[in-house]
Design an enzyme around this catalytic site. Structure first.
Site, PDB file in Angstrom:
ATOM      1  CG  ASP A  51      -3.545   6.835  -0.400  1.00 18.90           C
ATOM      2  OD1 ASP A  51      -4.561   7.305  -0.930  1.00 18.90           O
ATOM      3  OD2 ASP A  51      -3.156   7.126   0.746  1.00 18.90           O
ATOM      4  CB  SER A  54       0.496   4.734   3.025  1.00 22.94           C
ATOM      5  OG  SER A  54       0.079   5.701   3.958  1.00 22.94           O
ATOM      6  N   GLY A  55      -0.368   7.532   1.319  1.00 23.93           N
ATOM      7  CA  GLY A  55      -0.175   8.977   1.352  1.00 23.93           C
ATOM      8  C   GLY A  55       0.073   9.473   2.770  1.00 23.93           C
ATOM      9  CG  PHE A  56      -1.176   8.632   7.482  1.00 26.53           C
ATOM     10  CD1 PHE A  56      -1.830   9.688   8.091  1.00 26.53           C
ATOM     11  CD2 PHE A  56      -0.374   7.812   8.257  1.00 26.53           C
ATOM     12  CE1 PHE A  56      -1.685   9.917   9.458  1.00 26.53           C
ATOM     13  CE2 PHE A  56      -0.215   8.035   9.614  1.00 26.53           C
ATOM     14  CZ  PHE A  56      -0.868   9.090  10.223  1.00 26.53           C
ATOM     15  CD1 TRP A  60      -1.583   1.916   2.772  1.00 22.38           C
ATOM     16  CD2 TRP A  60      -2.716   1.837   0.827  1.00 22.38           C
ATOM     17  NE1 TRP A  60      -2.489   2.945   2.770  1.00 22.38           N
ATOM     18  CE2 TRP A  60      -3.195   2.926   1.590  1.00 22.38           C
ATOM     19  CE3 TRP A  60      -3.275   1.591  -0.429  1.00 22.38           C
ATOM     20  CZ2 TRP A  60      -4.209   3.775   1.137  1.00 22.38           C
ATOM     21  CZ3 TRP A  60      -4.282   2.436  -0.879  1.00 22.38           C
ATOM     22  CH2 TRP A  60      -4.735   3.507  -0.105  1.00 22.38           C
ATOM     23  NE  ARG A  98      -9.865   6.388   1.763  1.00 22.07           N
ATOM     24  CZ  ARG A  98      -8.675   6.572   2.343  1.00 22.07           C
ATOM     25  NH1 ARG A  98      -7.582   6.087   1.778  1.00 22.07           N
ATOM     26  NH2 ARG A  98      -8.569   7.231   3.469  1.00 22.07           N
ATOM     27  CG  HIS A 114     -10.878   4.598   5.933  1.00 23.21           C
ATOM     28  ND1 HIS A 114     -10.471   3.632   6.818  1.00 23.21           N
ATOM     29  CD2 HIS A 114      -9.900   5.545   5.966  1.00 23.21           C
ATOM     30  CE1 HIS A 114      -9.317   3.989   7.357  1.00 23.21           C
ATOM     31  NE2 HIS A 114      -8.943   5.139   6.867  1.00 23.21           N
ATOM     32  CG  ASP A 121      -2.695  11.972   4.442  1.00 18.53           C
ATOM     33  OD1 ASP A 121      -2.468  12.371   3.289  1.00 18.53           O
ATOM     34  OD2 ASP A 121      -3.324  10.924   4.694  1.00 18.53           O
TER      35      ASP A 121
HETATM   36  C1  SPV Z   1      -3.181   6.146   3.997  1.00 14.48           C
HETATM   37  O1  SPV Z   1      -2.479   5.267   4.496  1.00 14.48           O
HETATM   38  O2  SPV Z   1      -2.711   7.135   3.438  1.00 14.48           O
HETATM   39  C2  SPV Z   1      -4.633   6.015   4.028  1.00 14.48           C
HETATM   40  C3  SPV Z   1      -5.250   5.243   5.102  1.00 14.48           C
HETATM   41  O3  SPV Z   1      -5.286   6.602   3.189  1.00 14.48           O
HETATM   42  S1  SPV Z   1      -5.697   6.379   6.350  1.00 14.48           S
HETATM   43  O4  SPV Z   1      -4.561   7.176   6.700  1.00 14.48           O
HETATM   44  O5  SPV Z   1      -6.210   5.605   7.472  1.00 14.48           O
HETATM   45  O6  SPV Z   1      -6.771   7.219   5.792  1.00 14.48           O
HETATM   46 MG    MG Z   2      -4.229   8.111   2.232  1.00 14.69          MG
END
Ligand code: SPV
Ligand code: MG
Length: 271
Positions: free
Chosen positions: A62, A23-25, A21, A136, A167, A35
């Site tokens: 993401d 991930s943007g976060f 994944w 999503r 989510h 984020d």
């Molecule tokens: C990410 O990991 O960037 C996600 C999941 O989008 S969350 O941070 O839980 O939204």
């Molecule tokens: Mg994200």
């Protein structure tokens, strides 16, 4: 498993996960940023490209809101496919988005019609049918309830999304279990059990209808704790003897860097 760098992708592969994944976060946190759409597409894309060159696992990218409207989504899909991703996840929030798990944060969603356009645009832009377009919905995150989440998820599946990520930031899996029980939209679901870690993979198999589980931020959280502890101990002790046995060895880093192969190549070719 979430990753924010080629190194974390390599470690996820080593642990036996079957996809990454992007991930943007995690990448935002790596830059020390929130984020909230501050990381550019170029920054995230460069990470995905670097991961793909060092890790053979499929990468689920993401791409947040898709960096704008349906035209921006089309550009993003082409670029991510070319960079080596196997799927993108696009969320139904307004750009700029706000991270999902923060209590009390602004969570405003685009209309169903607008988001269906973005999904259709993504499908049109991909060159390979195997490249997954995952829609999503943040309806539960925005507090809009199960009915609205189902309405949106059904609309996204009917627009052609290959999977639907739903989510939730509830502290128990009840909300997600209820959604999954009511799900009749055909496309397999994706869940991110970060706020509700009680939801095990065994239970997910029992529930059915869920085709992907994302561990959304465990890599960056593990990194923060590990670095914080080690840095604090060295600063406190005035030497690094106390941490040496508990951190990766330099040889371990060499192995990840494939130094044996580099040395062999040097012997063969460097004159
Ligand atoms: C990410 O990991 O960037 C996600 C999941 O989008 S969350 O941070 O839980 O939204
Ligand atoms: Mg994200």
């Amino acid at each position: 498993m979430a990753a924010h760098s080629p190194l974390s992708a390599i470690l996820a592969a080593e642990a036996g996960f079957d996809a990454i994944w992007a991930s943007g976060f995690e990448l935002s946190a790596l830059y020390g940023l929130a984020d909230v759409s501050l990381i550019s597409m170029s920054d995230h894309l460069a990470m995905v490209r670097a991961m793909a060159s060092r890790c053979d696992l499929p990468i689920v990218a993401d791409i947040d809101t898709g960096f704008g409207n349906a035209v921006n989504v089309m550009h993003a899909v082409r670029e991510y496919e070319r960079a080596g991703a196997s799927a993108v996840v696009i969320e139904d929030k307004h750009f700029p988005k706000v991270t999902s798990l923060r209590d009390g944060a602004r969570q405003d969603l685009v209309s169903i019609q607008e988001f269906q356009g973005k999904i259709e645009a993504a499908i049109d832009a991909r060159s390979n049918r195997e490249f997954l377009i995952i829609a999503r919905t943040e309806a539960l995150i925005a507090g809009l309830g199960n009915d609205e989440a189902l309405r949106r998820a059904r609309a996204y599946a009917s627009a052609g999304a290959d999977m639907v990520l739903v989510h939730s930031k509830q502290k128990t899996p009840i909300e997600i279990e209820r959604f999954a029980a009511d799900w009749d939209g055909g496309a397999p679901l994706v869940v991110v059990p970060t706020a509700y870690p009680q939801l095990t993979e065994a239970r997910i198999k029992e529930i059915g209808r869920i085709g992907m589980v994302i561990y959304g931020n465990h890599g960056i959280r593990a990194t923060i704790k590990a670095m914080r502890d080690v840095f604090a101990q060295i600063a406190h002790d005035g030497h690094s003897m106390g941490v040496d046995a508990s951190i990766a060895t330099v040889e371990d880093v060499f192995a990840i860097q494939e130094m044996d192969r580099i040395n062999a190549d040097e012997r063969r070719f460097v004159r």
